[in-house]
Write an enzyme that holds these catalytic residues in place. Structure first.
Site, PDB file in Angstrom:
ATOM      1  N   HIS A   1      47.779  -6.112  -4.349  1.00 11.43           N
ATOM      2  CA  HIS A   1      46.370  -5.729  -4.974  1.00 11.43           C
ATOM      3  C   HIS A   1      45.672  -6.904  -5.815  1.00 11.43           C
ATOM      4  CE1 HIS A   1      43.099  -3.044  -5.711  1.00 11.43           C
ATOM      5  NE2 HIS A   1      43.684  -2.005  -6.293  1.00 11.43           N
TER       6      HIS A   1
ATOM      7  N   ASP B   1      41.506  -6.029  -2.305  1.00 12.59           N
ATOM      8  CA  ASP B   1      40.988  -4.901  -2.998  1.00 12.59           C
ATOM      9  C   ASP B   1      41.195  -3.624  -1.951  1.00 12.59           C
ATOM     10  OD1 ASP B   1      39.952  -6.540  -5.041  1.00 12.59           O
ATOM     11  OD2 ASP B   1      38.010  -6.957  -4.140  1.00 12.59           O
TER      12      ASP B   1
END
Length: 514
Positions: free
Chosen positions: A485, A489
Protein backbone atom coordinates in the site's frame (compact mmCIF):
# COMPACT_ATOMS: atom_id res chain seq x y z
CA UNK A 1 51.51 -14.06 -15.24
CA UNK A 2 48.86 -14.83 -12.61
CA UNK A 3 45.13 -14.50 -13.18
CA UNK A 4 42.85 -13.82 -10.24
CA UNK A 5 39.74 -15.91 -9.63
CA UNK A 6 37.10 -13.81 -7.88
CA UNK A 7 33.58 -14.31 -6.52
CA UNK A 8 31.09 -13.64 -9.35
CA UNK A 9 28.04 -11.42 -9.04
CA UNK A 10 25.69 -13.21 -6.66
CA UNK A 11 22.38 -11.50 -7.36
CA UNK A 12 19.97 -9.07 -5.81
CA UNK A 13 20.53 -8.37 -2.11
CA UNK A 14 23.08 -11.18 -1.86
CA UNK A 15 26.32 -9.94 -0.36
CA UNK A 16 28.23 -13.06 0.62
CA UNK A 17 28.65 -16.75 -0.07
CA UNK A 18 30.31 -19.80 1.41
CA UNK A 19 33.03 -21.75 -0.41
CA UNK A 20 31.41 -25.17 -0.55
CA UNK A 21 33.75 -27.34 -2.63
CA UNK A 22 36.99 -26.97 -4.52
CA UNK A 23 37.11 -29.34 -7.48
CA UNK A 24 40.76 -28.50 -8.18
CA UNK A 25 43.74 -28.31 -5.86
CA UNK A 26 46.91 -26.20 -6.06
CA UNK A 27 49.14 -27.51 -8.83
CA UNK A 28 46.31 -28.93 -10.95
CA UNK A 29 46.14 -27.94 -14.61
CA UNK A 30 42.91 -26.13 -15.51
CA UNK A 31 41.30 -25.19 -18.81
CA UNK A 32 39.33 -22.05 -19.63
CA UNK A 33 35.77 -22.28 -18.24
CA UNK A 34 36.56 -25.51 -16.37
CA UNK A 35 34.72 -25.51 -13.04
CA UNK A 36 37.09 -24.67 -10.20
CA UNK A 37 34.83 -24.50 -7.18
CA UNK A 38 31.28 -24.18 -6.01
CA UNK A 39 29.82 -21.47 -3.79
CA UNK A 40 26.64 -21.68 -1.77
CA UNK A 41 24.35 -18.80 -0.86
CA UNK A 42 21.03 -18.80 0.98
CA UNK A 43 19.38 -19.28 -2.40
CA UNK A 44 21.32 -21.55 -4.70
CA UNK A 45 24.66 -23.04 -5.58
CA UNK A 46 26.96 -21.00 -7.86
CA UNK A 47 29.70 -22.58 -9.94
CA UNK A 48 32.93 -20.65 -10.50
CA UNK A 49 34.63 -21.37 -13.84
CA UNK A 50 38.28 -20.78 -14.60
CA UNK A 51 38.86 -17.42 -16.33
CA UNK A 52 42.04 -18.69 -18.00
CA UNK A 53 44.04 -21.82 -18.79
CA UNK A 54 47.04 -22.65 -16.65
CA UNK A 55 47.83 -24.13 -13.24
CA UNK A 56 45.87 -23.46 -10.07
CA UNK A 57 48.26 -21.64 -7.79
CA UNK A 58 47.16 -20.39 -4.38
CA UNK A 59 43.70 -21.13 -2.98
CA UNK A 60 42.95 -18.01 -0.95
CA UNK A 61 39.46 -18.93 0.25
CA UNK A 62 39.34 -22.47 1.57
CA UNK A 63 36.25 -24.60 1.77
CA UNK A 64 33.89 -23.40 4.47
CA UNK A 65 35.05 -19.78 4.36
CA UNK A 66 32.54 -16.95 3.92
CA UNK A 67 33.44 -14.55 1.12
CA UNK A 68 31.94 -11.32 -0.19
CA UNK A 69 31.13 -10.32 -3.74
CA UNK A 70 34.31 -9.92 -5.85
CA UNK A 71 36.47 -11.44 -3.11
CA UNK A 72 39.64 -13.21 -4.24
CA UNK A 73 39.20 -16.99 -4.31
CA UNK A 74 42.42 -18.20 -5.94
CA UNK A 75 45.08 -17.43 -8.51
CA UNK A 76 45.93 -19.19 -11.75
CA UNK A 77 49.49 -19.26 -13.09
CA UNK A 78 49.42 -19.06 -16.87
CA UNK A 79 52.04 -20.41 -19.28
CA UNK A 80 55.00 -22.74 -18.79
CA UNK A 81 56.08 -21.05 -15.57
CA UNK A 82 52.95 -22.45 -13.94
CA UNK A 83 54.60 -25.82 -13.39
CA UNK A 84 57.55 -24.24 -11.63
CA UNK A 85 55.21 -22.17 -9.49
CA UNK A 86 53.21 -25.18 -8.35
CA UNK A 87 53.53 -26.20 -4.67
CA UNK A 88 56.40 -28.61 -4.00
CA UNK A 89 55.13 -30.37 -0.89
CA UNK A 90 57.43 -29.61 1.98
CA UNK A 91 54.90 -30.69 4.60
CA UNK A 92 54.56 -27.21 6.08
CA UNK A 93 51.55 -26.01 4.13
CA UNK A 94 48.18 -27.63 3.44
CA UNK A 95 48.12 -26.51 -0.20
CA UNK A 96 51.63 -27.86 -0.71
CA UNK A 97 50.64 -31.20 0.76
CA UNK A 98 47.74 -31.37 -1.68
CA UNK A 99 50.05 -30.91 -4.66
CA UNK A 100 52.29 -33.91 -3.98
CA UNK A 101 52.65 -36.44 -6.76
CA UNK A 102 51.28 -40.00 -6.50
CA UNK A 103 54.83 -41.24 -6.15
CA UNK A 104 54.76 -40.09 -2.55
CA UNK A 105 53.25 -43.45 -1.54
CA UNK A 106 50.00 -42.27 0.01
CA UNK A 107 51.37 -39.17 1.72
CA UNK A 108 49.33 -36.95 -0.61
CA UNK A 109 46.23 -35.78 1.25
CA UNK A 110 43.51 -33.68 -0.33
CA UNK A 111 41.04 -31.59 1.61
CA UNK A 112 37.36 -31.83 0.72
CA UNK A 113 35.97 -28.33 1.14
CA UNK A 114 32.46 -26.86 1.18
CA UNK A 115 31.56 -25.98 -2.43
CA UNK A 116 30.27 -22.62 -3.59
CA UNK A 117 26.93 -22.02 -1.90
CA UNK A 118 25.59 -19.06 -3.86
CA UNK A 119 24.55 -15.52 -3.15
CA UNK A 120 24.33 -14.46 0.50
CA UNK A 121 24.62 -18.07 1.67
CA UNK A 122 27.20 -18.20 4.43
CA UNK A 123 26.67 -21.63 5.92
CA UNK A 124 25.20 -25.05 5.32
CA UNK A 125 24.27 -28.16 7.29
CA UNK A 126 25.88 -31.54 6.57
CA UNK A 127 22.83 -33.62 5.77
CA UNK A 128 24.13 -37.05 4.78
CA UNK A 129 27.48 -38.77 4.34
CA UNK A 130 27.37 -41.43 1.64
CA UNK A 131 30.88 -42.66 2.43
CA UNK A 132 32.53 -43.61 5.71
CA UNK A 133 36.12 -43.30 6.87
CA UNK A 134 38.23 -45.98 5.20
CA UNK A 135 36.04 -46.23 2.09
CA UNK A 136 37.65 -46.06 -1.32
CA UNK A 137 36.29 -43.21 -3.46
CA UNK A 138 36.56 -42.38 -7.14
CA UNK A 139 37.07 -38.88 -8.48
CA UNK A 140 33.73 -37.01 -8.73
CA UNK A 141 31.95 -39.72 -6.74
CA UNK A 142 29.42 -38.12 -4.39
CA UNK A 143 30.73 -37.99 -0.83
CA UNK A 144 28.03 -36.14 1.06
CA UNK A 145 25.07 -33.83 0.79
CA UNK A 146 24.74 -30.38 2.30
CA UNK A 147 21.56 -28.45 2.97
CA UNK A 148 21.33 -24.67 2.72
CA UNK A 149 18.28 -22.51 3.25
CA UNK A 150 17.48 -22.86 -0.44
CA UNK A 151 18.75 -26.04 -2.01
CA UNK A 152 20.62 -29.26 -1.37
CA UNK A 153 24.22 -29.34 -2.56
CA UNK A 154 26.07 -32.51 -3.48
CA UNK A 155 29.79 -32.66 -2.71
CA UNK A 156 31.85 -34.81 -5.11
CA UNK A 157 35.28 -36.23 -4.38
CA UNK A 158 38.00 -33.91 -5.78
CA UNK A 159 40.28 -36.91 -6.38
CA UNK A 160 40.40 -40.69 -6.19
CA UNK A 161 41.72 -42.29 -3.03
CA UNK A 162 40.61 -43.31 0.46
CA UNK A 163 38.41 -41.21 2.72
CA UNK A 164 40.78 -40.88 5.66
CA UNK A 165 38.98 -38.35 7.87
CA UNK A 166 35.51 -36.82 8.22
CA UNK A 167 35.89 -33.40 9.79
CA UNK A 168 32.24 -32.28 9.68
CA UNK A 169 29.85 -35.01 10.85
CA UNK A 170 26.21 -35.28 9.84
CA UNK A 171 24.15 -32.55 11.45
CA UNK A 172 27.09 -30.16 11.78
CA UNK A 173 26.73 -26.58 10.55
CA UNK A 174 29.66 -25.45 8.41
CA UNK A 175 30.54 -22.12 6.91
CA UNK A 176 31.36 -21.51 3.28
CA UNK A 177 35.08 -22.16 3.62
CA UNK A 178 34.99 -25.11 5.99
CA UNK A 179 36.82 -28.40 5.53
CA UNK A 180 34.50 -31.39 5.32
CA UNK A 181 36.88 -34.31 5.02
CA UNK A 182 40.33 -35.47 3.96
CA UNK A 183 41.12 -37.91 1.16
CA UNK A 184 44.38 -39.82 0.99
CA UNK A 185 45.08 -39.85 -2.73
CA UNK A 186 46.74 -42.96 -4.14
CA UNK A 187 46.32 -44.93 -0.90
CA UNK A 188 45.22 -48.54 -1.18
CA UNK A 189 42.75 -48.33 1.67
CA UNK A 190 44.45 -49.39 4.86
CA UNK A 191 48.17 -49.18 3.96
CA UNK A 192 49.84 -45.86 4.72
CA UNK A 193 46.54 -44.00 4.84
CA UNK A 194 46.31 -41.96 8.05
CA UNK A 195 42.72 -43.00 8.73
CA UNK A 196 41.45 -42.47 12.26
CA UNK A 197 40.51 -45.42 14.40
CA UNK A 198 36.77 -45.06 13.86
CA UNK A 199 34.40 -42.91 11.82
CA UNK A 200 33.24 -39.79 13.61
CA UNK A 201 29.63 -40.74 12.96
CA UNK A 202 29.80 -44.07 14.78
CA UNK A 203 29.50 -44.64 18.50
CA UNK A 204 30.95 -47.98 19.46
CA UNK A 205 30.04 -50.82 17.12
CA UNK A 206 27.01 -52.46 15.62
CA UNK A 207 23.79 -50.43 15.36
CA UNK A 208 24.83 -47.69 17.78
CA UNK A 209 25.12 -45.09 15.02
CA UNK A 210 23.40 -41.86 14.10
CA UNK A 211 20.89 -41.94 11.30
CA UNK A 212 21.23 -39.45 8.47
CA UNK A 213 19.65 -36.10 9.48
CA UNK A 214 17.67 -36.07 6.24
CA UNK A 215 16.28 -39.48 7.21
CA UNK A 216 15.42 -38.27 10.71
CA UNK A 217 13.62 -35.27 9.26
CA UNK A 218 11.60 -37.40 6.83
CA UNK A 219 10.68 -39.91 9.57
CA UNK A 220 9.46 -37.05 11.76
CA UNK A 221 7.40 -35.56 8.93
CA UNK A 222 5.81 -38.89 8.02
CA UNK A 223 5.43 -40.15 11.59
CA UNK A 224 7.54 -43.26 10.97
CA UNK A 225 9.06 -45.21 13.87
CA UNK A 226 12.87 -45.19 13.39
CA UNK A 227 13.01 -48.74 14.76
CA UNK A 228 10.83 -49.97 11.91
CA UNK A 229 13.15 -48.74 9.16
CA UNK A 230 15.88 -51.07 7.90
CA UNK A 231 19.03 -49.04 7.31
CA UNK A 232 21.15 -49.61 4.22
CA UNK A 233 24.01 -47.31 5.22
CA UNK A 234 27.26 -48.22 6.89
CA UNK A 235 26.74 -50.12 10.16
CA UNK A 236 22.98 -50.11 9.53
CA UNK A 237 22.61 -46.32 9.34
CA UNK A 238 19.16 -45.26 8.09
CA UNK A 239 19.38 -43.16 4.93
CA UNK A 240 16.75 -40.98 3.27
CA UNK A 241 15.96 -43.60 0.62
CA UNK A 242 15.34 -46.18 3.37
CA UNK A 243 12.67 -43.94 4.87
CA UNK A 244 11.08 -43.37 1.45
CA UNK A 245 10.91 -47.14 0.99
CA UNK A 246 9.41 -47.64 4.44
CA UNK A 247 6.82 -44.92 3.82
CA UNK A 248 5.19 -47.08 1.16
CA UNK A 249 4.83 -49.99 3.62
CA UNK A 250 1.99 -50.29 6.21
CA UNK A 251 2.26 -47.73 9.00
CA UNK A 252 4.32 -48.83 11.97
CA UNK A 253 3.64 -48.25 15.65
CA UNK A 254 4.48 -44.82 17.11
CA UNK A 255 8.03 -44.33 18.30
CA UNK A 256 8.57 -45.19 21.94
CA UNK A 257 11.49 -42.83 22.44
CA UNK A 258 12.63 -39.56 20.95
CA UNK A 259 15.32 -39.43 18.29
CA UNK A 260 18.90 -39.02 19.53
CA UNK A 261 19.50 -35.41 20.44
CA UNK A 262 22.12 -33.37 18.63
CA UNK A 263 24.05 -30.51 20.12
CA UNK A 264 22.81 -27.20 18.77
CA UNK A 265 25.24 -24.96 16.85
CA UNK A 266 26.71 -22.33 19.17
CA UNK A 267 25.75 -19.17 17.29
CA UNK A 268 21.99 -19.75 16.95
CA UNK A 269 19.64 -16.92 18.02
CA UNK A 270 17.98 -17.34 21.40
CA UNK A 271 14.77 -19.32 21.23
CA UNK A 272 11.48 -18.20 22.77
CA UNK A 273 11.12 -20.01 26.10
CA UNK A 274 8.78 -23.00 25.93
CA UNK A 275 6.13 -23.78 28.47
CA UNK A 276 7.01 -26.66 30.80
CA UNK A 277 6.30 -30.02 29.20
CA UNK A 278 5.23 -33.06 31.19
CA UNK A 279 7.69 -35.95 31.12
CA UNK A 280 5.20 -38.28 29.43
CA UNK A 281 4.55 -35.67 26.71
CA UNK A 282 8.25 -34.98 26.22
CA UNK A 283 8.83 -38.67 25.60
CA UNK A 284 6.41 -38.51 22.67
CA UNK A 285 7.94 -35.42 21.10
CA UNK A 286 10.62 -35.38 18.45
CA UNK A 287 12.78 -32.33 17.82
CA UNK A 288 14.07 -31.82 14.27
CA UNK A 289 16.22 -28.85 13.29
CA UNK A 290 14.74 -26.57 10.65
CA UNK A 291 16.40 -26.84 7.26
CA UNK A 292 18.29 -23.80 6.08
CA UNK A 293 15.70 -23.30 3.34
CA UNK A 294 12.91 -23.22 5.91
CA UNK A 295 14.86 -20.76 8.07
CA UNK A 296 15.31 -18.42 5.11
CA UNK A 297 11.66 -18.66 4.13
CA UNK A 298 10.66 -17.76 7.68
CA UNK A 299 13.06 -14.81 7.81
CA UNK A 300 12.12 -13.38 4.40
CA UNK A 301 8.38 -13.64 4.99
CA UNK A 302 8.67 -11.90 8.34
CA UNK A 303 10.91 -9.22 6.82
CA UNK A 304 8.25 -8.62 4.15
CA UNK A 305 5.57 -8.14 6.82
CA UNK A 306 7.79 -5.79 8.79
CA UNK A 307 8.79 -3.68 5.78
CA UNK A 308 5.86 -3.43 3.37
CA UNK A 309 2.36 -2.12 4.11
CA UNK A 310 0.69 -5.32 2.93
CA UNK A 311 -2.99 -5.17 2.11
CA UNK A 312 -5.13 -7.75 0.30
CA UNK A 313 -8.15 -7.24 -1.94
CA UNK A 314 -10.38 -10.05 -3.18
CA UNK A 315 -12.60 -10.89 -6.11
CA UNK A 316 -14.00 -13.99 -7.76
CA UNK A 317 -13.90 -15.17 -11.34
CA UNK A 318 -16.18 -17.41 -13.35
CA UNK A 319 -13.85 -19.96 -14.99
CA UNK A 320 -16.45 -21.25 -17.47
CA UNK A 321 -14.94 -19.52 -20.52
CA UNK A 322 -11.35 -20.60 -19.80
CA UNK A 323 -12.43 -24.18 -19.11
CA UNK A 324 -14.46 -24.28 -22.32
CA UNK A 325 -11.47 -23.10 -24.38
CA UNK A 326 -9.20 -25.66 -22.73
CA UNK A 327 -11.64 -28.48 -23.40
CA UNK A 328 -12.04 -27.44 -27.02
CA UNK A 329 -8.38 -27.00 -27.91
CA UNK A 330 -6.37 -29.03 -25.38
CA UNK A 331 -5.83 -32.05 -27.65
CA UNK A 332 -4.85 -29.95 -30.67
CA UNK A 333 -2.68 -27.69 -28.49
CA UNK A 334 -0.75 -30.60 -27.00
CA UNK A 335 -0.34 -32.27 -30.39
CA UNK A 336 1.16 -29.14 -31.94
CA UNK A 337 3.23 -27.78 -29.04
CA UNK A 338 4.05 -30.92 -27.06
CA UNK A 339 2.76 -29.46 -23.79
CA UNK A 340 -0.61 -29.47 -22.05
CA UNK A 341 -2.71 -26.33 -21.99
CA UNK A 342 -3.16 -25.38 -18.34
CA UNK A 343 -4.62 -22.49 -16.40
CA UNK A 344 -1.29 -20.80 -15.60
CA UNK A 345 -0.77 -19.40 -19.10
CA UNK A 346 -4.25 -17.80 -19.03
CA UNK A 347 -3.57 -16.21 -15.65
CA UNK A 348 -0.12 -15.07 -16.76
CA UNK A 349 -1.53 -13.42 -19.88
CA UNK A 350 -4.37 -11.84 -17.89
CA UNK A 351 -1.91 -10.42 -15.33
CA UNK A 352 0.34 -9.00 -18.06
CA UNK A 353 -2.74 -7.35 -19.57
CA UNK A 354 -3.70 -5.83 -16.20
CA UNK A 355 -0.14 -4.74 -15.34
CA UNK A 356 0.00 -2.60 -18.46
CA UNK A 357 -2.96 -0.61 -17.15
CA UNK A 358 -1.80 -0.53 -13.51
CA UNK A 359 2.02 -0.36 -13.77
CA UNK A 360 2.57 0.41 -10.08
CA UNK A 361 1.68 -3.18 -9.22
CA UNK A 362 4.69 -4.17 -11.36
CA UNK A 363 7.00 -1.59 -9.77
CA UNK A 364 9.17 -1.52 -6.65
CA UNK A 365 10.36 0.99 -4.07
CA UNK A 366 14.06 1.83 -3.96
CA UNK A 367 14.69 4.26 -1.13
CA UNK A 368 12.60 7.32 -2.00
CA UNK A 369 12.27 6.31 -5.67
CA UNK A 370 9.66 4.23 -7.46
CA UNK A 371 11.16 1.97 -10.12
CA UNK A 372 8.66 1.18 -12.88
CA UNK A 373 9.41 -1.95 -14.92
CA UNK A 374 8.67 -1.78 -18.65
CA UNK A 375 8.72 -5.57 -18.78
CA UNK A 376 7.17 -8.45 -16.84
CA UNK A 377 9.27 -11.18 -15.26
CA UNK A 378 6.67 -13.47 -13.71
CA UNK A 379 7.55 -15.37 -10.55
CA UNK A 380 5.63 -18.63 -10.19
CA UNK A 381 5.62 -19.95 -6.63
CA UNK A 382 6.36 -23.68 -6.49
CA UNK A 383 6.08 -25.97 -3.50
CA UNK A 384 8.92 -28.49 -3.16
CA UNK A 385 9.78 -31.12 -0.53
CA UNK A 386 12.39 -28.67 0.81
CA UNK A 387 10.09 -25.62 0.91
CA UNK A 388 8.70 -22.82 -1.24
CA UNK A 389 10.78 -21.44 -4.13
CA UNK A 390 9.84 -18.93 -6.81
CA UNK A 391 11.38 -19.55 -10.25
CA UNK A 392 11.04 -16.62 -12.64
CA UNK A 393 9.69 -16.73 -16.20
CA UNK A 394 11.38 -13.81 -17.91
CA UNK A 395 9.71 -11.47 -20.43
CA UNK A 396 6.35 -13.24 -20.29
CA UNK A 397 4.79 -10.23 -22.03
CA UNK A 398 6.56 -11.37 -25.21
CA UNK A 399 5.81 -15.10 -24.93
CA UNK A 400 3.03 -17.27 -26.34
CA UNK A 401 0.72 -19.54 -24.37
CA UNK A 402 2.79 -22.56 -25.43
CA UNK A 403 6.12 -20.96 -24.46
CA UNK A 404 4.75 -20.00 -21.04
CA UNK A 405 3.33 -23.48 -20.38
CA UNK A 406 6.59 -25.16 -21.41
CA UNK A 407 8.77 -22.92 -19.24
CA UNK A 408 6.50 -23.20 -16.21
CA UNK A 409 6.59 -26.99 -16.53
CA UNK A 410 10.37 -27.09 -16.90
CA UNK A 411 11.04 -24.69 -14.02
CA UNK A 412 8.58 -26.55 -11.80
CA UNK A 413 10.37 -29.85 -12.40
CA UNK A 414 13.78 -28.28 -11.75
CA UNK A 415 12.42 -26.77 -8.54
CA UNK A 416 11.17 -30.14 -7.26
CA UNK A 417 14.52 -31.73 -8.14
CA UNK A 418 16.44 -28.95 -6.36
CA UNK A 419 18.24 -28.02 -9.60
CA UNK A 420 17.24 -24.37 -9.94
CA UNK A 421 20.10 -21.91 -10.32
CA UNK A 422 20.29 -18.54 -8.62
CA UNK A 423 19.70 -16.77 -11.94
CA UNK A 424 16.42 -18.66 -12.38
CA UNK A 425 15.05 -17.23 -9.11
CA UNK A 426 16.11 -13.61 -9.51
CA UNK A 427 14.61 -10.52 -11.07
CA UNK A 428 10.89 -11.27 -10.73
CA UNK A 429 8.59 -8.23 -10.94
CA UNK A 430 5.27 -9.90 -10.01
CA UNK A 431 4.33 -13.31 -8.60
CA UNK A 432 1.59 -15.89 -9.10
CA UNK A 433 0.82 -18.31 -6.27
CA UNK A 434 -1.59 -21.16 -6.96
CA UNK A 435 -2.76 -22.51 -3.63
CA UNK A 436 -5.72 -24.08 -5.39
CA UNK A 437 -3.65 -27.11 -6.36
CA UNK A 438 -3.60 -28.01 -2.65
CA UNK A 439 -7.33 -27.34 -2.18
CA UNK A 440 -7.13 -23.81 -0.73
CA UNK A 441 -10.45 -21.97 -1.08
CA UNK A 442 -9.17 -18.55 0.00
CA UNK A 443 -5.98 -17.10 1.48
CA UNK A 444 -3.97 -13.88 1.69
CA UNK A 445 -0.53 -14.34 0.07
CA UNK A 446 2.52 -12.51 1.41
CA UNK A 447 4.61 -10.32 -0.89
CA UNK A 448 7.85 -11.58 -2.37
CA UNK A 449 10.08 -8.51 -1.78
CA UNK A 450 11.04 -6.22 -3.39
CA UNK A 451 7.93 -6.85 -5.51
CA UNK A 452 4.80 -4.83 -4.85
CA UNK A 453 2.17 -7.38 -5.87
CA UNK A 454 1.32 -11.09 -5.73
CA UNK A 455 -1.83 -12.78 -7.02
CA UNK A 456 -3.18 -15.76 -5.13
CA UNK A 457 -5.18 -18.32 -7.11
CA UNK A 458 -7.45 -20.78 -5.38
CA UNK A 459 -9.59 -23.87 -5.81
CA UNK A 460 -12.18 -23.94 -8.60
CA UNK A 461 -15.47 -24.89 -7.00
CA UNK A 462 -19.00 -25.12 -8.37
CA UNK A 463 -21.23 -22.53 -6.67
CA UNK A 464 -24.72 -21.17 -7.31
CA UNK A 465 -24.52 -17.78 -9.03
CA UNK A 466 -27.19 -15.35 -10.21
CA UNK A 467 -26.80 -14.74 -13.97
CA UNK A 468 -29.39 -12.66 -15.83
CA UNK A 469 -31.82 -13.07 -12.98
CA UNK A 470 -31.47 -16.86 -12.83
CA UNK A 471 -29.60 -19.09 -10.40
CA UNK A 472 -27.05 -21.21 -12.26
CA UNK A 473 -24.14 -23.41 -11.20
CA UNK A 474 -20.77 -22.03 -12.29
CA UNK A 475 -17.11 -23.04 -11.65
CA UNK A 476 -15.89 -20.17 -9.49
CA UNK A 477 -12.46 -19.23 -8.17
CA UNK A 478 -11.58 -16.67 -5.51
CA UNK A 479 -8.68 -14.36 -6.38
CA UNK A 480 -6.58 -12.47 -3.83
CA UNK A 481 -4.21 -9.64 -4.68
CA UNK A 482 -1.79 -8.71 -1.91
CA UNK A 483 -0.02 -5.44 -2.60
CA UNK A 484 2.26 -2.88 -0.99
CA UNK A 485 0.00 0.00 0.00
CA UNK A 486 3.02 2.32 0.12
CA UNK A 487 3.11 2.34 -3.67
CA UNK A 488 -0.24 0.87 -4.80
CA UNK A 489 -3.47 2.65 -3.90
CA UNK A 490 -6.72 0.82 -3.32
CA UNK A 491 -8.15 2.03 -6.63
CA UNK A 492 -5.18 0.61 -8.55
CA UNK A 493 -5.35 -2.72 -6.74
CA UNK A 494 -9.07 -3.13 -7.36
CA UNK A 495 -8.70 -2.07 -11.00
CA UNK A 496 -5.95 -4.64 -11.51
CA UNK A 497 -8.06 -7.45 -10.07
CA UNK A 498 -11.12 -6.42 -12.09
CA UNK A 499 -9.06 -6.45 -15.32
CA UNK A 500 -7.77 -9.95 -14.51
CA UNK A 501 -11.35 -11.10 -13.84
CA UNK A 502 -12.64 -9.59 -17.09
CA UNK A 503 -9.85 -11.14 -19.17
CA UNK A 504 -10.48 -14.61 -17.72
CA UNK A 505 -14.25 -14.46 -18.03
CA UNK A 506 -13.96 -13.29 -21.65
CA UNK A 507 -10.50 -14.26 -23.01
CA UNK A 508 -11.31 -12.49 -26.30
CA UNK A 509 -10.53 -9.23 -24.48
CA UNK A 510 -6.86 -10.29 -24.46
CA UNK A 511 -6.85 -10.35 -28.27
CA UNK A 512 -8.59 -6.99 -28.48
CA UNK A 513 -6.45 -5.41 -25.70
CA UNK A 514 -9.58 -4.33 -23.83
Amino acid sequence: MATEVRVPTLGESVTEATVATWFKKPGDAVAVDEMLCELETDKVTVEVPSPAAGTLGEVVAAEGETVGVNALLATIAEGVEAAAAAPKGNGADKAEAQAETPADAGGNTIDVMVPTLGESVTEATVSTWFKAVGDTVAQDEMLCELETDKVSVEVPAPAAGVLSEIVAAEGATVDASAKLAVISAGAAGGGASPAPAAPSTTVGGGKDVKNAPSAEKMMAEKGIDPGSVQGSGRDGRVMKEDVAKAASAPAAAPAAAPAPARAAPPAEPAAVPRAPVAAEDAAREERVKMTRLRQTIARRLKDAQNTAAILTTYNEVDMSAVMAIRNEYKAEFEKKHGVRLGFMSFFTKACVHALHEVPEVNAEIDGTDIVYKNFVHMGVAAGTPQGLVVPVIRDVHEKSFAAIEKEIGEKGKRARDGKLTMAEMQGGTFTLSNGGVYGSLMSSPILNPPQSGILGMHKIQDRPMVVNGEIVIRPMMYLALSYDHRIVDGKGAVTFLVRVKEALEDPRRLLMDL
